[in-house]
Design a protein around this motif. Structure first.
Motif, PDB file in Angstrom:
ATOM      1  N   THR A  58       0.835  -1.201   0.000  1.00 65.84           N
ATOM      2  CA  THR A  58       0.000   0.000   0.000  1.00 65.84           C
ATOM      3  C   THR A  58       0.873   1.255   0.000  1.00 65.84           C
ATOM      4  O   THR A  58       0.629   2.205  -0.753  1.00 65.84           O
ATOM      5  CB  THR A  58      -0.916   0.006   1.249  1.00 65.84           C
ATOM      6  OG1 THR A  58      -1.610  -1.224   1.271  1.00 65.84           O
ATOM      7  CG2 THR A  58      -1.906   1.146   1.223  1.00 65.84           C
ATOM      8  N   GLN A  61       2.184   1.953  -3.353  1.00 66.13           N
ATOM      9  CA  GLN A  61       1.175   2.499  -4.278  1.00 66.13           C
ATOM     10  C   GLN A  61       0.908   3.968  -3.985  1.00 66.13           C
ATOM     11  O   GLN A  61       0.634   4.755  -4.877  1.00 66.13           O
ATOM     12  CB  GLN A  61      -0.138   1.728  -4.150  1.00 66.13           C
ATOM     13  CG  GLN A  61      -0.109   0.418  -4.912  1.00 66.13           C
ATOM     14  CD  GLN A  61      -1.237  -0.508  -4.482  1.00 66.13           C
ATOM     15  OE1 GLN A  61      -2.031  -0.196  -3.596  1.00 66.13           O
ATOM     16  NE2 GLN A  61      -1.288  -1.673  -5.106  1.00 66.13           N
ATOM     17  N   GLU A  62       0.989   4.335  -2.690  1.00 73.73           N
ATOM     18  CA  GLU A  62       0.582   5.689  -2.304  1.00 73.73           C
ATOM     19  C   GLU A  62       1.725   6.690  -2.360  1.00 73.73           C
ATOM     20  O   GLU A  62       1.500   7.888  -2.354  1.00 73.73           O
ATOM     21  CB  GLU A  62       0.026   5.657  -0.858  1.00 73.73           C
ATOM     22  CG  GLU A  62      -1.314   4.956  -0.777  1.00 73.73           C
ATOM     23  CD  GLU A  62      -1.786   4.799   0.660  1.00 73.73           C
ATOM     24  OE1 GLU A  62      -0.978   5.056   1.577  1.00 73.73           O
ATOM     25  OE2 GLU A  62      -2.948   4.414   0.846  1.00 73.73           O
ATOM     26  N   ASN A  63       2.943   6.205  -2.370  1.00 74.96           N
ATOM     27  CA  ASN A  63       4.083   7.110  -2.248  1.00 74.96           C
ATOM     28  C   ASN A  63       5.028   6.935  -3.438  1.00 74.96           C
ATOM     29  O   ASN A  63       5.727   5.929  -3.565  1.00 74.96           O
ATOM     30  CB  ASN A  63       4.808   6.780  -0.934  1.00 74.96           C
ATOM     31  CG  ASN A  63       5.932   7.744  -0.636  1.00 74.96           C
ATOM     32  OD1 ASN A  63       6.616   8.210  -1.544  1.00 74.96           O
ATOM     33  ND2 ASN A  63       6.126   8.038   0.644  1.00 74.96           N
ATOM     34  N   GLU A  64       5.016   7.945  -4.306  1.00 71.62           N
ATOM     35  CA  GLU A  64       5.786   7.844  -5.553  1.00 71.62           C
ATOM     36  C   GLU A  64       7.283   7.696  -5.301  1.00 71.62           C
ATOM     37  O   GLU A  64       7.981   6.947  -5.977  1.00 71.62           O
ATOM     38  CB  GLU A  64       5.555   9.089  -6.414  1.00 71.62           C
ATOM     39  CG  GLU A  64       4.341   8.950  -7.297  1.00 71.62           C
ATOM     40  CD  GLU A  64       4.120  10.189  -8.148  1.00 71.62           C
ATOM     41  OE1 GLU A  64       5.110  10.874  -8.471  1.00 71.62           O
ATOM     42  OE2 GLU A  64       2.949  10.463  -8.464  1.00 71.62           O
TER      43      GLU A  64
END
Ligand SMILES: Nc1ncnc2c1ncn2[C@@H]1O[C@H](COP(=O)(O)OP(=O)(O)OP(=O)(O)O)[C@@H](O)[C@H]1O
Ligand SMILES: [Mg+2]
Length: 255
Positions: A58, A61-64
């Motif tokens: 997760t 996915q949330e943190n580039e």
């Protein structure tokens, strides 16, 4: 691929660091020693190791930036397979020949169908012990189960089990540690020399990341030494070297 080795950091005591050290070891052998690693999480129903992997995914996915850092590693994450104990042996057998090392996180109790057969599949078991009477007594009980029902029994590949100190506090109880090790020696239970220090750093996500190698500064909490000692036991002829030195004042550039 050489013969797959099956390893478990396990105990019959809750909260001693089984999951934490399974991850630390799996990550060190995978990322730092380039071994092909898989993890089976059969600590049903909590599946905390699988939960940590899902949190890692997760975050990615949330943190580039984190996703870019992962990409830059140039290394896939090792597989984490969650199951019940009764199914773990089949899954472990299917992994035979596909991996160098399979780490198995098991429940902290013997009262689970299939656990004895699963422990028989292990090549080595490492038992984290905390410096308290309950943890020590649970370890003695666990070791006697391994000695009585696993080692040398038909179908068992378990060569040896080792206790090691986790949450070690340098500032106290040194006599207690030495006396306990002496008692264990009289029972034929070897203690690893390496000790994992008690540290608030274990509260940080990075200590339980299943997708990144552990940062150098944390390896100095006794982790390098522990992994190195394990490597020499697991691969007595040619230990891969995930780490070399582990003193508070030394930064290990080999990592
Ligand atoms: N060396 C250490 N210093 C400080 N905290 C630690 C250390 N090792 C583990 N911990 C912490 O102890 C707690 C229990 O660890 P962990 O979940 O790995 O134990 P466990 O044996 O797998 O527990 P369970 O029986 O619930 O599966 C966690 O909060 C973890 O961060
Ligand atoms: Mg656990």
């Amino acid at each position: 691929m050489s013969t797959t080795k099956y390893i478990s950091i396990s105990s019959q005591k809750g909260g001693v660091g089984k999951t934490t050290v399974n991850i630390l070891a799996a990550s060190a052998f995978h990322f730092l020693a380039n071994q092909k690693v898989a993890v089976i999480d059969c600590d049903y129903p909590q599946h905390s190791l699988e939960g940590l992997r899902n949190e890692d995914l997760t975050l990615l996915q949330e943190n580039e930036q984190r996703a870019a850092d992962f990409e830059a590693l140039g290394r896939q994450a090792y597989p984490v397979v969650a199951c019940e104990v009764k199914d773990a042996l089949d899954i472990a057998q299917q992994m035979q020949g596909q991996f160098d090392l399979v780490f198995i996180d098991t429940p902290g109790t013997i009262n689970v169908p299939g656990i004895i057969e699963l422990w028989k599949k292990m090549d080595y078991i490492f038992i984290p012990v905390e410096a308290d009477k309950v943890s020590i007594s649970a370890t003695l009980t666990y070791a006697s189960v391994l000695q009585q029902f696993i080692i040398g029994q038909p179908g068992s590949r378990l060569k040896q089990y080792y206790a090691f100190w986790n949450k070690h506090n340098k500032s106290e109880k040194q006599d207690f540690y030495a006396r306990t090790e002496a008692v264990f020696a009289t029972q034929g239970i070897p203690f690893l020399q390496s000790r994992l220090e008690q540290s608030v750093n274990y509260k940080k996500d990075t200590m339980r990341s299943t997708m990144f190698p552990l940062a150098k500064e944390y390896m100095r909490l006794g982790i390098s030494n522990l992994i190195e000692e394990m490597a020499h036991i697991i691969f007595p002829d040619s230990a891969p070297s995930p780490a070399t030195e582990d003193t508070a004042s030394t930064t290990n550039e080999a990592l």
